[in-house]
Design a protein around this motif. Structure first.
Motif, PDB file in Angstrom:
ATOM      1  N   PHE A   1       0.852  -1.195   0.000  1.00 53.59           N
ATOM      2  CA  PHE A   1       0.000   0.000   0.000  1.00 53.59           C
ATOM      3  C   PHE A   1       0.880   1.234   0.000  1.00 53.59           C
ATOM      4  O   PHE A   1       1.943   1.267   0.637  1.00 53.59           O
ATOM      5  CB  PHE A   1      -0.937   0.023   1.213  1.00 53.59           C
ATOM      6  CG  PHE A   1      -0.411  -0.767   2.382  1.00 53.59           C
ATOM      7  CD1 PHE A   1       0.505  -0.222   3.251  1.00 53.59           C
ATOM      8  CD2 PHE A   1      -0.815  -2.081   2.569  1.00 53.59           C
ATOM      9  CE1 PHE A   1       1.003  -0.958   4.309  1.00 53.59           C
ATOM     10  CE2 PHE A   1      -0.320  -2.826   3.628  1.00 53.59           C
ATOM     11  CZ  PHE A   1       0.588  -2.262   4.510  1.00 53.59           C
ATOM     12  N   THR A   2       0.465   2.228  -0.739  1.00 50.25           N
ATOM     13  CA  THR A   2       1.226   3.466  -0.889  1.00 50.25           C
ATOM     14  C   THR A   2       0.264   4.645  -1.029  1.00 50.25           C
ATOM     15  O   THR A   2      -0.906   4.476  -1.344  1.00 50.25           O
ATOM     16  CB  THR A   2       2.139   3.435  -2.131  1.00 50.25           C
ATOM     17  OG1 THR A   2       1.315   3.263  -3.298  1.00 50.25           O
ATOM     18  CG2 THR A   2       3.157   2.314  -2.044  1.00 50.25           C
TER      19      THR A   2
ATOM     20  N   ASP B   1      -0.562  12.130   9.302  1.00 55.41           N
ATOM     21  CA  ASP B   1       0.644  12.271  10.122  1.00 55.41           C
ATOM     22  C   ASP B   1       1.690  12.978   9.260  1.00 55.41           C
ATOM     23  O   ASP B   1       2.363  12.363   8.437  1.00 55.41           O
ATOM     24  CB  ASP B   1       1.150  10.894  10.569  1.00 55.41           C
ATOM     25  CG  ASP B   1       2.324  10.984  11.528  1.00 55.41           C
ATOM     26  OD1 ASP B   1       3.023  12.011  11.528  1.00 55.41           O
ATOM     27  OD2 ASP B   1       2.573  10.004  12.258  1.00 55.41           O
ATOM     28  N   VAL B   2       1.807  14.297   9.443  1.00 53.63           N
ATOM     29  CA  VAL B   2       2.696  15.075   8.575  1.00 53.63           C
ATOM     30  C   VAL B   2       4.163  14.826   8.898  1.00 53.63           C
ATOM     31  O   VAL B   2       5.033  15.081   8.058  1.00 53.63           O
ATOM     32  CB  VAL B   2       2.379  16.581   8.684  1.00 53.63           C
ATOM     33  CG1 VAL B   2       0.989  16.885   8.160  1.00 53.63           C
ATOM     34  CG2 VAL B   2       2.535  17.075  10.120  1.00 53.63           C
TER      35      VAL B   2
ATOM     36  N   THR C   1       2.127   9.710   6.737  1.00 50.50           N
ATOM     37  CA  THR C   1       1.232   8.562   6.570  1.00 50.50           C
ATOM     38  C   THR C   1      -0.227   9.023   6.620  1.00 50.50           C
ATOM     39  O   THR C   1      -0.532  10.100   7.133  1.00 50.50           O
ATOM     40  CB  THR C   1       1.463   7.506   7.658  1.00 50.50           C
ATOM     41  OG1 THR C   1       1.140   8.071   8.938  1.00 50.50           O
ATOM     42  CG2 THR C   1       2.895   7.000   7.654  1.00 50.50           C
ATOM     43  N   PHE C   2      -1.115   8.153   6.112  1.00 50.17           N
ATOM     44  CA  PHE C   2      -2.536   8.476   6.028  1.00 50.17           C
ATOM     45  C   PHE C   2      -3.364   7.343   6.621  1.00 50.17           C
ATOM     46  O   PHE C   2      -3.098   6.166   6.347  1.00 50.17           O
ATOM     47  CB  PHE C   2      -2.951   8.700   4.575  1.00 50.17           C
ATOM     48  CG  PHE C   2      -2.225   9.840   3.925  1.00 50.17           C
ATOM     49  CD1 PHE C   2      -2.746  11.116   3.953  1.00 50.17           C
ATOM     50  CD2 PHE C   2      -0.995   9.632   3.303  1.00 50.17           C
ATOM     51  CE1 PHE C   2      -2.077  12.170   3.363  1.00 50.17           C
ATOM     52  CE2 PHE C   2      -0.315  10.678   2.709  1.00 50.17           C
ATOM     53  CZ  PHE C   2      -0.847  11.952   2.741  1.00 50.17           C
ATOM     54  N   THR C   3      -4.349   7.716   7.418  1.00 50.78           N
ATOM     55  CA  THR C   3      -5.226   6.737   8.051  1.00 50.78           C
ATOM     56  C   THR C   3      -6.681   7.158   7.813  1.00 50.78           C
ATOM     57  O   THR C   3      -7.007   8.345   7.864  1.00 50.78           O
ATOM     58  CB  THR C   3      -4.956   6.665   9.556  1.00 50.78           C
ATOM     59  OG1 THR C   3      -3.624   6.194   9.780  1.00 50.78           O
ATOM     60  CG2 THR C   3      -5.928   5.719  10.246  1.00 50.78           C
ATOM     61  N   GLY C   4      -7.535   6.148   7.569  1.00 49.09           N
ATOM     62  CA  GLY C   4      -8.943   6.471   7.365  1.00 49.09           C
ATOM     63  C   GLY C   4      -9.762   5.247   7.000  1.00 49.09           C
ATOM     64  O   GLY C   4      -9.329   4.098   7.206  1.00 49.09           O
ATOM     65  N   THR C   5     -10.954   5.496   6.484  1.00 47.72           N
ATOM     66  CA  THR C   5     -11.872   4.413   6.133  1.00 47.72           C
ATOM     67  C   THR C   5     -12.485   4.687   4.763  1.00 47.72           C
ATOM     68  O   THR C   5     -12.407   5.799   4.234  1.00 47.72           O
ATOM     69  CB  THR C   5     -12.999   4.293   7.169  1.00 47.72           C
ATOM     70  OG1 THR C   5     -13.687   5.543   7.250  1.00 47.72           O
ATOM     71  CG2 THR C   5     -12.437   3.937   8.546  1.00 47.72           C
TER      72      THR C   5
ATOM     73  N   PHE D   1      -7.798   1.887   5.923  1.00 48.92           N
ATOM     74  CA  PHE D   1      -6.374   2.021   5.600  1.00 48.92           C
ATOM     75  C   PHE D   1      -5.722   2.690   6.805  1.00 48.92           C
ATOM     76  O   PHE D   1      -6.267   3.622   7.394  1.00 48.92           O
ATOM     77  CB  PHE D   1      -6.139   2.797   4.298  1.00 48.92           C
ATOM     78  CG  PHE D   1      -6.834   4.128   4.218  1.00 48.92           C
ATOM     79  CD1 PHE D   1      -6.212   5.298   4.629  1.00 48.92           C
ATOM     80  CD2 PHE D   1      -8.122   4.215   3.709  1.00 48.92           C
ATOM     81  CE1 PHE D   1      -6.850   6.516   4.551  1.00 48.92           C
ATOM     82  CE2 PHE D   1      -8.775   5.434   3.620  1.00 48.92           C
ATOM     83  CZ  PHE D   1      -8.142   6.597   4.044  1.00 48.92           C
ATOM     84  N   TYR D   2      -4.561   2.163   7.187  1.00 47.47           N
ATOM     85  CA  TYR D   2      -3.941   2.590   8.445  1.00 47.47           C
ATOM     86  C   TYR D   2      -2.465   2.881   8.219  1.00 47.47           C
ATOM     87  O   TYR D   2      -1.694   2.024   7.779  1.00 47.47           O
ATOM     88  CB  TYR D   2      -4.097   1.487   9.496  1.00 47.47           C
ATOM     89  CG  TYR D   2      -3.439   1.782  10.824  1.00 47.47           C
ATOM     90  CD1 TYR D   2      -3.993   2.703  11.711  1.00 47.47           C
ATOM     91  CD2 TYR D   2      -2.255   1.130  11.193  1.00 47.47           C
ATOM     92  CE1 TYR D   2      -3.390   2.962  12.926  1.00 47.47           C
ATOM     93  CE2 TYR D   2      -1.649   1.390  12.406  1.00 47.47           C
ATOM     94  CZ  TYR D   2      -2.215   2.312  13.278  1.00 47.47           C
ATOM     95  OH  TYR D   2      -1.613   2.577  14.488  1.00 47.47           O
ATOM     96  N   LYS D   3      -2.109   4.143   8.471  1.00 47.87           N
ATOM     97  CA  LYS D   3      -0.719   4.592   8.362  1.00 47.87           C
ATOM     98  C   LYS D   3      -0.092   4.200   7.019  1.00 47.87           C
ATOM     99  O   LYS D   3       1.033   3.680   6.958  1.00 47.87           O
ATOM    100  CB  LYS D   3       0.116   4.061   9.534  1.00 47.87           C
ATOM    101  CG  LYS D   3      -0.304   4.644  10.880  1.00 47.87           C
ATOM    102  CD  LYS D   3       0.678   4.332  11.975  1.00 47.87           C
ATOM    103  CE  LYS D   3       0.251   4.960  13.303  1.00 47.87           C
ATOM    104  NZ  LYS D   3       0.134   6.435  13.240  1.00 47.87           N
ATOM    105  N   VAL D   4      -0.817   4.428   5.967  1.00 47.44           N
ATOM    106  CA  VAL D   4      -0.287   4.165   4.622  1.00 47.44           C
ATOM    107  C   VAL D   4       0.757   5.225   4.306  1.00 47.44           C
ATOM    108  O   VAL D   4       0.479   6.428   4.399  1.00 47.44           O
ATOM    109  CB  VAL D   4      -1.419   4.187   3.574  1.00 47.44           C
ATOM    110  CG1 VAL D   4      -0.841   4.074   2.176  1.00 47.44           C
ATOM    111  CG2 VAL D   4      -2.397   3.052   3.849  1.00 47.44           C
ATOM    112  N   PRO D   5       1.972   4.818   3.923  1.00 41.98           N
ATOM    113  CA  PRO D   5       3.065   5.784   3.740  1.00 41.98           C
ATOM    114  C   PRO D   5       2.996   6.529   2.407  1.00 41.98           C
ATOM    115  O   PRO D   5       2.580   5.987   1.388  1.00 41.98           O
ATOM    116  CB  PRO D   5       4.306   4.900   3.802  1.00 41.98           C
ATOM    117  CG  PRO D   5       3.843   3.586   3.271  1.00 41.98           C
ATOM    118  CD  PRO D   5       2.438   3.419   3.770  1.00 41.98           C
ATOM    119  N   LEU D   6       3.419   7.779   2.442  1.00 40.12           N
ATOM    120  CA  LEU D   6       3.545   8.585   1.240  1.00 40.12           C
ATOM    121  C   LEU D   6       4.854   8.228   0.538  1.00 40.12           C
ATOM    122  O   LEU D   6       5.921   8.309   1.143  1.00 40.12           O
ATOM    123  CB  LEU D   6       3.531  10.074   1.601  1.00 40.12           C
ATOM    124  CG  LEU D   6       3.682  11.068   0.452  1.00 40.12           C
ATOM    125  CD1 LEU D   6       2.466  11.018  -0.466  1.00 40.12           C
ATOM    126  CD2 LEU D   6       3.866  12.492   0.991  1.00 40.12           C
TER     127      LEU D   6
END
Length: 402
Positions: A42-43, A120-121, A125-129, A150-155
């Motif tokens: 996941f990215t 999380d700047v 990372t990005f977290t959500g539903t 999706f949980y703490k998906v890295p940029l």
């Protein structure tokens, strides 16, 4: 059909139902048609325009979640193209919330949502539903996801903007564009400029499209505004109003401003044809009847040199020299060219001696019984009285002083 009905029922279940899942490491998963679907990779990526895409893949299948703004927010999919959820199956078929269902399946596609609950700047990372119902290109088949997380998906590509564009931003921009658009046809304006109107209208349409993209348009009100603006051609009513104002100025024109007012009237008549049409040819007839010319260039338009009012310019010859006034640059034959005698600074005819004959038609401008041509009004003979003799030095040349 039974399968599609079942999918819709499943899709409409409360998003929070089912077992809650707690994660200790990055993850991307969801219930695909009531069966757990989990991504092995996941990215997240951010394009130069600020659009964010969160992707999960298990090497055979892929889910893409696309939103137009890197903000913690709820984005409704299936409403506007800029907000989209995609599912790519193992056979190369793409299912998208931007594909509309065939009317034999449903004319009301279910709307889903992508919720960015945490950005999380620091760790990027990005977290959500998420949840959605996506259709293939033909709109005959669908895939539904519920309970997506999706949980703490890295940029991995792009940068998190310091000032991302938000719905509030584009709403303000749309309001400003509306004010600028309305200003182009304000009642205080003398004329409505078709160019200004079209430009401001196009800018407003662009602002409304941005508002749809960033804010959604669940009730269709924004799209209705866009549709009503059409191709941003100035409405016929404004073109007709321009003609009315131009005609008003034309019929009250003076010698000094007639050519400009006549040309202006012709311009707006042609604009009315371009915008409104001219089925019976009546507008073109008005254009054809206009004479905005000054054939002798003496500052007196042709229409002002038809002194007997019979619409025949040829039989008006004030000085009797055989040259009709509309072709004679010295109508009264007094040696001072008409252009220097015709109008004052305000564009009004000049009658120095008040005898009812304006100077450019009076061979004795000051009424002293000595003809202007005999009072040294133009010693160097160039027709310009700037060198006229002023015997008593009082600033008034002899030919204008009784």
């Amino acid at each position: 059909m039974k399968k599609l009905i079942l999918l819709s029922l499943v899709f409409l279940t409360v998003f929070s139902c089912g077992d809650e899942v707690e994660f200790n490491s990055p993850a991307f998963q969801g219930d695909r048609e009531n069966a757990l679907w989990r991504a092995s990779s996941f990215t997240a990526s951010i394009e130069t325009n600020g659009f964010l895409t969160i992707t999960g893949s298990n090497n055979y299948e892929t889910v893409n979640l696309k939103v137009p703004s890197v903000t913690e927010n709820t984005f409704v999919v299936g409403d506007v193209d800029a907000i989209e959820a995609q599912y790519l199956d193992g056979f190369g078929t793409t299912y998208s919330t931007n594909n509309r269902p065939d009317e034999t399946v449903s004319i009301y596609p279910e709307l889903g949502e992508i919720i960015i609950s945490e950005i999380d700047v620091v760790n990027k990372t990005f977290t959500g539903t998420y949840r959605f119902l996506a259709f293939d290109e033909e709109g005959l088949n669908s895939i539904g996801f519920t309970n997506g997380i999706f949980y703490k998906v890295p940029l991995v590509y792009g940068e998190i903007p310091t000032s991302p564009i938000t719905c509030a931003d584009v709403e303000i921009a749309a309001d400003d564009a509306l004010l600028a658009y309305e200003a182009t046809f304000a009642t205080s304006l003398e004329f409505v400029s078709s160019e200004a109107y079209s430009l401001a209208c196009s800018n407003y349409v662009e602002a409304l499209n941005n508002q749809r993209n960033y804010c959604g348009d669940l009730d269709g009100s924004i799209q209705t505004k866009i549709d009503e603006l059409g191709d941003c051609t100035m409405p016929c009513e404004y073109a007709s109003a321009n003609v009315m104002e131009a005609n008003s100025q034309y019929v009250t024109a003076t010698i000094g401003n007639y050519n400009d007012k006549c040309a202006q009237y012709g311009f707006y008549l042609q604009q009315e044809i371009d915008v409104c049409g001219d089925e019976d040819g009546s507008i073109q007839a008005k254009i054809d009847a206009l004479d905005c010319s000054d054939d002798d260039g003496d500052g007196v338009p042709n229409v002002f040199e038809d002194f007997n009012g019979n619409d025949d310019f040829e039989d008006d010859d004030t000085d009797g020299d055989g040259v009709p006034n509309y072709l004679d640059n010295d109508d009264d034959g007094d040696g001072v060219l008409t252009q220097y005698e015709a109008v004052d600074a305000d564009g009004n005819p000049i009658d120095t001696d008040g005898d009812g004959d304006v100077d450019y038609l009076d061979d004795d401008d000051d009424g002293d019984t000595i003809l202007t041509i005999n009072e040294n009004a133009d010693p160097n003979g160039d027709g310009n009285p700037s060198d006229a003799v002023d015997t008593d030095g009082n600033g008034v040349p002899d030919y204008l002083q009784a």
